[in-house]
Design a protein around this motif. Structure first.
Motif, PDB file in Angstrom:
ATOM      1  N   THR A 215       1.121  -1.072  -0.331  1.00 20.57           N
ATOM      2  CA  THR A 215       0.423  -0.090   0.420  1.00 20.57           C
ATOM      3  C   THR A 215       0.807   1.285  -0.065  1.00 20.57           C
ATOM      4  N   ASP A 216       1.934   1.061   0.693  1.00 21.44           N
ATOM      5  CA  ASP A 216       3.076   2.442   0.560  1.00 21.44           C
ATOM      6  C   ASP A 216       3.981   2.443  -0.411  1.00 21.44           C
ATOM      7  N   GLU A 217       3.834   1.677  -2.096  1.00 22.02           N
ATOM      8  CA  GLU A 217       4.882   1.694  -2.570  1.00 22.02           C
ATOM      9  C   GLU A 217       4.129   2.380  -3.739  1.00 22.02           C
ATOM     10  N   GLN A 218       5.105   2.733  -4.985  1.00 22.01           N
ATOM     11  CA  GLN A 218       4.682   4.112  -5.617  1.00 22.01           C
ATOM     12  C   GLN A 218       5.030   2.720  -7.258  1.00 22.01           C
ATOM     13  N   LEU A 219       4.104   3.132  -7.893  1.00 21.48           N
ATOM     14  CA  LEU A 219       4.540   2.788  -9.229  1.00 21.48           C
ATOM     15  C   LEU A 219       5.149   3.466 -10.605  1.00 21.48           C
ATOM     16  N   VAL A 220       6.000   3.314 -11.087  1.00 26.05           N
ATOM     17  CA  VAL A 220       6.752   3.857 -12.053  1.00 26.05           C
ATOM     18  C   VAL A 220       6.685   2.551 -13.557  1.00 26.05           C
ATOM     19  N   LEU A 221       5.400   3.699 -14.714  1.00 28.35           N
ATOM     20  CA  LEU A 221       5.619   2.275 -15.330  1.00 28.35           C
ATOM     21  C   LEU A 221       6.814   3.209 -16.869  1.00 28.35           C
ATOM     22  N   VAL A 222       7.170   2.402 -17.263  1.00 28.52           N
ATOM     23  CA  VAL A 222       8.207   3.011 -18.098  1.00 28.52           C
ATOM     24  C   VAL A 222       7.987   3.108 -19.470  1.00 28.52           C
ATOM     25  N   ASP A 235      17.483   1.833 -20.205  1.00 26.99           N
ATOM     26  CA  ASP A 235      18.822   1.288 -20.069  1.00 26.99           C
ATOM     27  C   ASP A 235      19.292   3.463 -18.943  1.00 26.99           C
ATOM     28  N   THR A 236      18.894   4.420 -19.775  1.00 27.35           N
ATOM     29  CA  THR A 236      19.271   4.890 -18.663  1.00 27.35           C
ATOM     30  C   THR A 236      18.603   4.848 -17.131  1.00 27.35           C
ATOM     31  N   TYR A 237      16.984   4.546 -17.290  1.00 24.90           N
ATOM     32  CA  TYR A 237      16.320   4.284 -16.021  1.00 24.90           C
ATOM     33  C   TYR A 237      16.790   3.257 -15.164  1.00 24.90           C
ATOM     34  N   LEU A 238      17.054   2.361 -16.145  1.00 19.61           N
ATOM     35  CA  LEU A 238      18.041   1.055 -14.900  1.00 19.61           C
ATOM     36  C   LEU A 238      18.764   1.311 -13.513  1.00 19.61           C
ATOM     37  N   THR A 239      20.176   2.734 -14.685  1.00 10.96           N
ATOM     38  CA  THR A 239      21.334   2.981 -14.292  1.00 10.96           C
ATOM     39  C   THR A 239      21.124   3.521 -13.250  1.00 10.96           C
ATOM     40  N   LYS A 251       8.818   0.781  -7.276  1.00  9.79           N
ATOM     41  CA  LYS A 251       8.909  -0.355  -8.173  1.00  9.79           C
ATOM     42  C   LYS A 251       8.357  -0.184  -9.236  1.00  9.79           C
ATOM     43  N   SER A 252       8.998  -0.673 -10.417  1.00  8.31           N
ATOM     44  CA  SER A 252       8.868   0.033 -11.580  1.00  8.31           C
ATOM     45  C   SER A 252       8.351  -1.637 -12.560  1.00  8.31           C
ATOM     46  N   LEU A 253       7.387  -0.603 -13.842  1.00  8.82           N
ATOM     47  CA  LEU A 253       7.047  -1.533 -14.504  1.00  8.82           C
ATOM     48  C   LEU A 253       7.984  -1.281 -15.792  1.00  8.82           C
ATOM     49  N   ILE A 254       8.424  -2.395 -17.139  1.00 13.81           N
ATOM     50  CA  ILE A 254       8.535  -1.503 -18.110  1.00 13.81           C
ATOM     51  C   ILE A 254       8.160  -2.285 -19.512  1.00 13.81           C
ATOM     52  N   ILE A 255       7.598  -1.653 -19.598  1.00 12.95           N
ATOM     53  CA  ILE A 255       7.517  -2.411 -21.584  1.00 12.95           C
ATOM     54  C   ILE A 255       8.125  -1.975 -22.679  1.00 12.95           C
ATOM     55  N   ALA A 274      19.210  -7.297 -11.932  1.00 13.90           N
ATOM     56  CA  ALA A 274      19.408  -6.770 -10.394  1.00 13.90           C
ATOM     57  C   ALA A 274      19.241  -6.235 -10.022  1.00 13.90           C
ATOM     58  N   HIS A 275      18.185  -5.813 -10.152  1.00 14.88           N
ATOM     59  CA  HIS A 275      17.027  -4.949  -9.405  1.00 14.88           C
ATOM     60  C   HIS A 275      15.391  -5.675  -9.640  1.00 14.88           C
ATOM     61  N   PRO A 276      15.330  -5.889  -7.933  1.00 15.69           N
ATOM     62  CA  PRO A 276      13.974  -7.584  -7.572  1.00 15.69           C
ATOM     63  C   PRO A 276      12.451  -6.044  -7.229  1.00 15.69           C
ATOM     64  N   GLN A 277      13.096  -4.774  -7.870  1.00 12.82           N
ATOM     65  CA  GLN A 277      11.594  -4.113  -7.766  1.00 12.82           C
ATOM     66  C   GLN A 277      11.418  -4.029  -9.384  1.00 12.82           C
ATOM     67  N   VAL A 278      12.331  -4.196 -10.074  1.00 10.67           N
ATOM     68  CA  VAL A 278      11.765  -3.825 -11.222  1.00 10.67           C
ATOM     69  C   VAL A 278      11.099  -4.813 -12.593  1.00 10.67           C
ATOM     70  N   GLN A 279       9.933  -5.187 -12.962  1.00 13.74           N
ATOM     71  CA  GLN A 279       9.127  -6.041 -14.062  1.00 13.74           C
ATOM     72  C   GLN A 279       9.239  -5.978 -15.320  1.00 13.74           C
ATOM     73  N   ILE A 280       9.884  -6.843 -15.999  1.00 13.94           N
ATOM     74  CA  ILE A 280      10.037  -6.226 -17.489  1.00 13.94           C
ATOM     75  C   ILE A 280       8.845  -6.795 -18.508  1.00 13.94           C
ATOM     76  N   GLU A 281       8.482  -6.567 -19.642  1.00  6.65           N
ATOM     77  CA  GLU A 281       8.254  -7.191 -20.695  1.00  6.65           C
ATOM     78  C   GLU A 281       8.290  -6.134 -21.541  1.00  6.65           C
ATOM     79  N   GLU A 282       7.742  -7.772 -22.635  1.00  2.74           N
ATOM     80  CA  GLU A 282       7.720  -6.757 -24.296  1.00  2.74           C
ATOM     81  C   GLU A 282       6.491  -5.725 -24.626  1.00  2.74           C
TER      82      GLU A 282
END
Length: 415
Positions: A215-222, A235-239, A251-255, A274-282
């Motif tokens: 509930t206290d986590e924010q989601l960033v969509l990339v 790549d810049t965002y992950l760095t 937490k980050s969701l990257i499409i 290397a980033h457990p708070q990141v989920q990446i999809e195609e």
């Protein structure tokens, strides 16, 4: 009534997504409408198609960073491939006999491939109506004016087209003024407003639960849109993630986008591990569900992505494309001036600047400026009226022929 839609789709997913949204709305609002879509998009089969719409897939072309058009997959000569596409378009028109033709962006099509079809329809089916759809911004005024003079686009509109529908607002960019439309062309222009994106198939709470957000986590969509040139942004965002302060549980969701080169995509997947708070999809065909669930967005500046950000009213950091066209850059700068989101020139993009701007957007929220998002209803209104005019004219001609037929027969008999 039969509507033919042309979308050349030489780069990214923007054009085809916009045209499919328009087609779906037209079908929902106009009874007994049939739509045939002609497109070169390599991802057309990945979208849900509404009843009443079918398509013909044209061989793919591609516009590289230089702006030059090339054949994407076939390995054939560009001229013979454009000729093939042009012949397919003309054949479809001859057999389909459209009542109205809706053309995206280029009055003569890409590489003038629509020219034979326009000439045929004007000669053989003169009652066919023509509508040109233009997004809010095409490129810088200097480049656009030169291109339109070079390809005789002003003359094409004056000769063939009944309407020019602009999916934008003059308060953001006064397209006919900026691009020096002659009076005869400017009078055909109708501003329709931007295209509102529906909320998506899933509720915000459902998405957050699927992504296991506290509930206290924010989601960033990339999202870099189609992704063909989106590697630098992701790549810049992950760095930059390691620069986030402890006060932001993010937490980050990257499409990535379906058109990102495989090698680049695989490299990003490796970094993301290397980033457990990141989920990446195609890819997702329901991006608005994730946009609605996000607390902020990091994106490029394509028309559709901007409309999604504005529809969802999300804080955003936009890194626009600046080549081969500066369309995204011009749009982003105009909207930043209205306070709608923050813009970073890709030439000045660093992990530090990106994360700093993101944190500010997460804290500051949205602008109070109101964007007109009624594009779809206004496009439908214009096309419905043109189709109605065509029906009225056809009926008038039919009645006239019936009324004059006996006199013709008498004249023949007397002679």
């Amino acid at each position: 009534m039969r509507l033919l839609v042309y979308s050349h789709d030489a780069f990214g997913l923007g054009n085809i997504r916009r045209m499919l949204a328009i087609c779906e709305h037209l079908l929902s609002e106009i009874d007994d409408l049939s739509i045939l879509l002609l497109s070169g998009s390599p991802m057309l089969q990945g979208f849900r198609l509404p009843k009443g719409l079918d398509y013909i897939k044209l061989p793919c072309l591609n516009r590289g960073e230089t702006g030059n058009i090339a054949v994407k997959y076939l390995g054939t000569d560009i001229n013979e491939t454009v000729k093939m596409r042009s012949d397919l378009i003309l054949s479809a028109v001859i057999n389909y006999k459209p009542d109205l033709v809706l053309v995206d962006k280029k009055p003569y099509g890409i590489q003038n491939e629509l020219a034979p079809t326009l000439d045929y329809l004007q000669a053989k089916l003169p009652q066919t109506r023509f509508v040109l759809l233009l997004r809010d911004i095409l490129d810088t005024p200097e480049k656009t004016i030169a291109e339109w003079h070079k390809h005789s686009y002003y003359e094409a509109i004056e000769k063939f087209y009944d309407r020019v529908l602009v999916v934008g607002m003059p308060e953001v960019f006064n397209l006919p003024k900026e691009y020096q439309f002659p009076a005869a062309v400017a009078q055909k222009v109708q501003f329709c407003g931007y295209i509102r994106k529906p909320p998506g198939d899933k509720q915000r709470d459902t998405i957050r639960e699927e992504l296991q957000l506290a509930t206290d986590e924010q989601l960033v969509l990339v999202t870099p849109g189609g992704g063909e040139d989106g590697h630098q942004l992701i790549d810049t965002y992950l760095t930059g993630l390691k620069l986030l302060t402890d006060t932001h549980r993010i937490k980050s969701l990257i499409i990535c986008g379906p058109e990102m080169p495989t090698e680049q995509k695989q490299a990003l997947y490796q970094i993301a591990k290397a980033h457990p708070q990141v989920q990446i999809e195609e890819f997702t065909d329901d991006l608005m569900s994730y946009m609605t669930a996000a607390d902020a967005v990091v994106s490029m500046g394509g028309y559709n992505t901007v409309c999604e950000i504005l529809s969802a009213r999300k804080p955003a950091v936009v890194v626009p494309r600046i080549k081969p066209s500066q369309e995204q850059f011009v749009r982003s700068q105009k909207m930043q001036q209205l306070g709608l989101f923050k813009v970073i020139n890709p030439e000045h993009l660093t992990p530090t600047t990106l994360i700093q701007e993101l944190q500010q957007q997460l804290e500051n929220g949205q602008s109070n400026f109101t964007i007109d998002l009624e594009g779809l209803p206004r496009i439908t209104h214009q096309i419905r009226n043109l189709l109605a005019d065509k029906i009225t004219n056809a009926r008038s001609q039919f009645l006239y022929s019936k009324l004059t037929q006996p006199y013709s027969l008498i004249a023949v008999q007397n002679s």
